[in-house]
Scaffold this motif. Structure first.
Motif, PDB file in Angstrom:
ATOM      1  N   TYR A 178       0.787  -1.242   0.000  1.00  0.00           N
ATOM      2  CA  TYR A 178       0.000   0.000   0.000  1.00  0.00           C
ATOM      3  C   TYR A 178       0.817   1.289   0.000  1.00  0.00           C
ATOM      4  N   GLN A 179       2.140   1.207  -0.023  1.00  0.00           N
ATOM      5  CA  GLN A 179       2.940   2.428   0.083  1.00  0.00           C
ATOM      6  C   GLN A 179       2.685   3.412  -1.081  1.00  0.00           C
ATOM      7  N   ARG A 180       2.542   2.888  -2.289  1.00  0.00           N
ATOM      8  CA  ARG A 180       2.378   3.792  -3.438  1.00  0.00           C
ATOM      9  C   ARG A 180       1.057   4.567  -3.386  1.00  0.00           C
ATOM     10  N   PRO A 181      -0.091   3.888  -3.260  1.00  0.00           N
ATOM     11  CA  PRO A 181      -1.334   4.690  -3.206  1.00  0.00           C
ATOM     12  C   PRO A 181      -1.406   5.619  -1.996  1.00  0.00           C
ATOM     13  N   VAL A 182      -0.886   5.164  -0.850  1.00  0.00           N
ATOM     14  CA  VAL A 182      -0.927   6.020   0.346  1.00  0.00           C
ATOM     15  C   VAL A 182      -0.050   7.255   0.126  1.00  0.00           C
ATOM     16  N   TYR A 183       1.143   7.037  -0.400  1.00  0.00           N
ATOM     17  CA  TYR A 183       2.043   8.169  -0.660  1.00  0.00           C
ATOM     18  C   TYR A 183       1.419   9.128  -1.671  1.00  0.00           C
ATOM     19  N   GLN A 184       0.862   8.581  -2.761  1.00  0.00           N
ATOM     20  CA  GLN A 184       0.313   9.451  -3.807  1.00  0.00           C
ATOM     21  C   GLN A 184      -0.829  10.312  -3.287  1.00  0.00           C
ATOM     22  N   LEU A 185      -1.690   9.725  -2.462  1.00  0.00           N
ATOM     23  CA  LEU A 185      -2.800  10.512  -1.919  1.00  0.00           C
ATOM     24  C   LEU A 185      -2.255  11.645  -1.040  1.00  0.00           C
ATOM     25  N   ILE A 186      -1.311  11.293  -0.162  1.00  0.00           N
ATOM     26  CA  ILE A 186      -0.736  12.306   0.731  1.00  0.00           C
ATOM     27  C   ILE A 186      -0.001  13.375  -0.090  1.00  0.00           C
ATOM     28  N   ARG A 187       0.740  12.926  -1.078  1.00  0.00           N
ATOM     29  CA  ARG A 187       1.512  13.854  -1.913  1.00  0.00           C
ATOM     30  C   ARG A 187       0.594  14.847  -2.611  1.00  0.00           C
ATOM     31  N   ARG A 188      -0.549  14.340  -3.101  1.00  0.00           N
ATOM     32  CA  ARG A 188      -1.508  15.231  -3.759  1.00  0.00           C
ATOM     33  C   ARG A 188      -2.046  16.265  -2.770  1.00  0.00           C
ATOM     34  N   MET A 189      -2.138  15.875  -1.529  1.00  0.00           N
ATOM     35  CA  MET A 189      -2.677  16.795  -0.521  1.00  0.00           C
ATOM     36  C   MET A 189      -1.639  17.839  -0.105  1.00  0.00           C
ATOM     37  N   VAL A 190      -0.401  17.419   0.109  1.00  0.00           N
ATOM     38  CA  VAL A 190       0.593  18.358   0.684  1.00  0.00           C
ATOM     39  C   VAL A 190       1.611  18.834  -0.348  1.00  0.00           C
ATOM     40  N   LEU A 191       1.659  18.190  -1.482  1.00  0.00           N
ATOM     41  CA  LEU A 191       2.481  18.525  -2.651  1.00  0.00           C
ATOM     42  C   LEU A 191       3.993  18.293  -2.524  1.00  0.00           C
ATOM     43  N   LEU A 192       4.613  18.789  -1.465  1.00  0.00           N
ATOM     44  CA  LEU A 192       6.075  18.660  -1.401  1.00  0.00           C
ATOM     45  C   LEU A 192       6.468  17.239  -0.979  1.00  0.00           C
ATOM     46  N   HIS A 193       7.467  16.698  -1.659  1.00  0.00           N
ATOM     47  CA  HIS A 193       7.877  15.306  -1.388  1.00  0.00           C
ATOM     48  C   HIS A 193       8.320  15.109   0.061  1.00  0.00           C
TER      49      HIS A 193
ATOM     50  N   THR B  93      -5.478  10.383   5.476  1.00  0.00           N
ATOM     51  CA  THR B  93      -6.208  11.648   5.296  1.00  0.00           C
ATOM     52  C   THR B  93      -6.191  12.461   6.590  1.00  0.00           C
ATOM     53  N   ASN B  94      -6.317  11.785   7.725  1.00  0.00           N
ATOM     54  CA  ASN B  94      -6.227  12.497   9.009  1.00  0.00           C
ATOM     55  C   ASN B  94      -4.864  13.143   9.179  1.00  0.00           C
ATOM     56  N   GLU B  95      -3.834  12.387   8.839  1.00  0.00           N
ATOM     57  CA  GLU B  95      -2.466  12.915   8.946  1.00  0.00           C
ATOM     58  C   GLU B  95      -2.301  14.150   8.056  1.00  0.00           C
ATOM     59  N   SER B  96      -2.791  14.049   6.827  1.00  0.00           N
ATOM     60  CA  SER B  96      -2.628  15.149   5.871  1.00  0.00           C
ATOM     61  C   SER B  96      -3.390  16.399   6.309  1.00  0.00           C
TER      62      SER B  96
ATOM     63  N   GLU C 251     -17.579   4.533   0.151  1.00  0.00           N
ATOM     64  CA  GLU C 251     -16.184   4.278   0.530  1.00  0.00           C
ATOM     65  C   GLU C 251     -15.532   5.559   1.079  1.00  0.00           C
ATOM     66  N   ILE C 252     -15.832   6.670   0.405  1.00  0.00           N
ATOM     67  CA  ILE C 252     -15.247   7.948   0.860  1.00  0.00           C
ATOM     68  C   ILE C 252     -15.815   8.312   2.240  1.00  0.00           C
ATOM     69  N   ALA C 253     -17.093   8.010   2.438  1.00  0.00           N
ATOM     70  CA  ALA C 253     -17.707   8.293   3.749  1.00  0.00           C
ATOM     71  C   ALA C 253     -17.015   7.484   4.851  1.00  0.00           C
ATOM     72  N   ASN C 254     -16.644   6.239   4.531  1.00  0.00           N
ATOM     73  CA  ASN C 254     -15.919   5.413   5.510  1.00  0.00           C
ATOM     74  C   ASN C 254     -14.550   5.987   5.840  1.00  0.00           C
ATOM     75  N   ILE C 255     -13.919   6.559   4.845  1.00  0.00           N
ATOM     76  CA  ILE C 255     -12.569   7.106   5.050  1.00  0.00           C
ATOM     77  C   ILE C 255     -12.620   8.423   5.825  1.00  0.00           C
ATOM     78  N   THR C 256     -13.561   9.281   5.418  1.00  0.00           N
ATOM     79  CA  THR C 256     -13.561  10.632   5.991  1.00  0.00           C
ATOM     80  C   THR C 256     -14.478  10.784   7.213  1.00  0.00           C
ATOM     81  N   GLY C 257     -15.370   9.827   7.406  1.00  0.00           N
ATOM     82  CA  GLY C 257     -16.320   9.959   8.517  1.00  0.00           C
ATOM     83  C   GLY C 257     -17.328  11.070   8.264  1.00  0.00           C
TER      84      GLY C 257
END
Lengths: 181, 87
Positions: free
Chosen positions: A29-44, A80-83, A151-157
């Motif tokens: 899961y590292q790639r999808p998790v990283y990509q989602l976070i990266r899209r949120m915060v932008l800087l590597h 998503t919580n972390e981001s 699914e998004i509702a499960n993730i974001t609450g």
């Protein structure tokens, strides 16, 4: 539950293979998790820290994981919580020079897409950056990740109704931004 | 809406995903067990061990008591100073 998740959880629940199971969780899961976070915060650099934090928190909470959702949904919830927490803290820290930070991000996007000369991608990224954080998140999960509202509702609450409204606003703003320039 | 393109992935440093699992696994290591000295200090500071308890565990309680008294005395303010006795 997906077969891969079952295998990972079985390994994690057995003391002898716990480490192996956790490594498999990261590698899967590292790639999808990283990509989602990266899209949120932008800087590597920021995305790197937050991805590591996400998996460390997952590791610490694995014993509490009851399997009601997929590992993917659960990891995305932590990510998503972390981001969002990171962005909130960053805003508070940069309260007097938030424009400087935004400029830094805009310059980063300019340099990232200068080589590809992909004007549409550039505009799209800039439009995304200008969305409120939660709208950006909903847009990414729905449009980019192709998840359904449940699914998004499960993730974001968040309720499905609120998510639909948020996505609608995000799309309108992006379309406007793409038309303008 | 259908006219919106997919986002291209943002550039990632080469080999990043090859090293990431190791970085995370190194971080999640359980804290190393504390030393006997640190454990004793923890008991003392939390108030679970009194001075008498510690003295009773020592091979040379008198020597230890002298050491404690010396350390404690050096921390206390002198009862008076040279200047004060001057007048």
């Amino acid at each position: 539950m997906k077969e891969i998740d079952r295998q990972i959880l079985d390994r994690i629940q057995t003391p002898l293979t716990r480490e192996l199971g956790f490594r498999q969780l990261i590698e899967t899961y590292q790639r999808p998790v990283y990509q989602l976070i990266r899209r949120m915060v932008l800087l590597h650099e920021d995305a790197d820290d937050l991805t590591q934090n996400t998996f460390i928190k997952a590791y610490k909470g694995l014993d509490k994981f009851e399997g009601h959702s997929s590992l993917f949904t659960w990891l995305y919830r932590i990510a998503t919580n972390e981001s969002l927490t990171f962005l909130e803290k960053k805003k508070k820290r940069f309260v007097f020079n938030w424009d400087d930070y935004q400029e830094k991000v805009a310059n980063y996007l300019d340099s990232s897409y200068a080589l590809s000369a992909d004007e549409i991608q550039h505009k799209l990224q800039k439009a995304l950056v200008n969305l409120p954080d939660k709208q950006r998140l909903v847009f990414l999960l729905k449009y980019e990740e192709d998840l359904n509202y449940e699914e998004i509702a499960n993730i974001t609450g968040t309720s499905v109704g609120a998510l639909k409204a948020s996505y609608h606003h995000a799309v309108k703003k992006i379309e406007e931004a793409l038309k303008q320039e | 809406m259908k006219s919106l393109p997919r986002l291209q992935p943002l550039p990632v440093p080469e080999g990043y995903f090859d090293t990431l699992p190791e970085k995370i696994l190194n971080q999640k290591q359980e804290p190393t067990p504390i030393s006997v000295e640190e454990e004793a200090l923890l008991y003392i500071e939390s108030g679970q061990w009194s001075t008498e308890d510690i003295l009773s565990m020592s091979d040379n309680p008198n020597e230890l008591l002298d050491q404690i008294i010396e350390e404690e005395l050096s921390k206390t303010e002198p009862l008076w100073t040279e200047e004060e006795t001057w007048y």
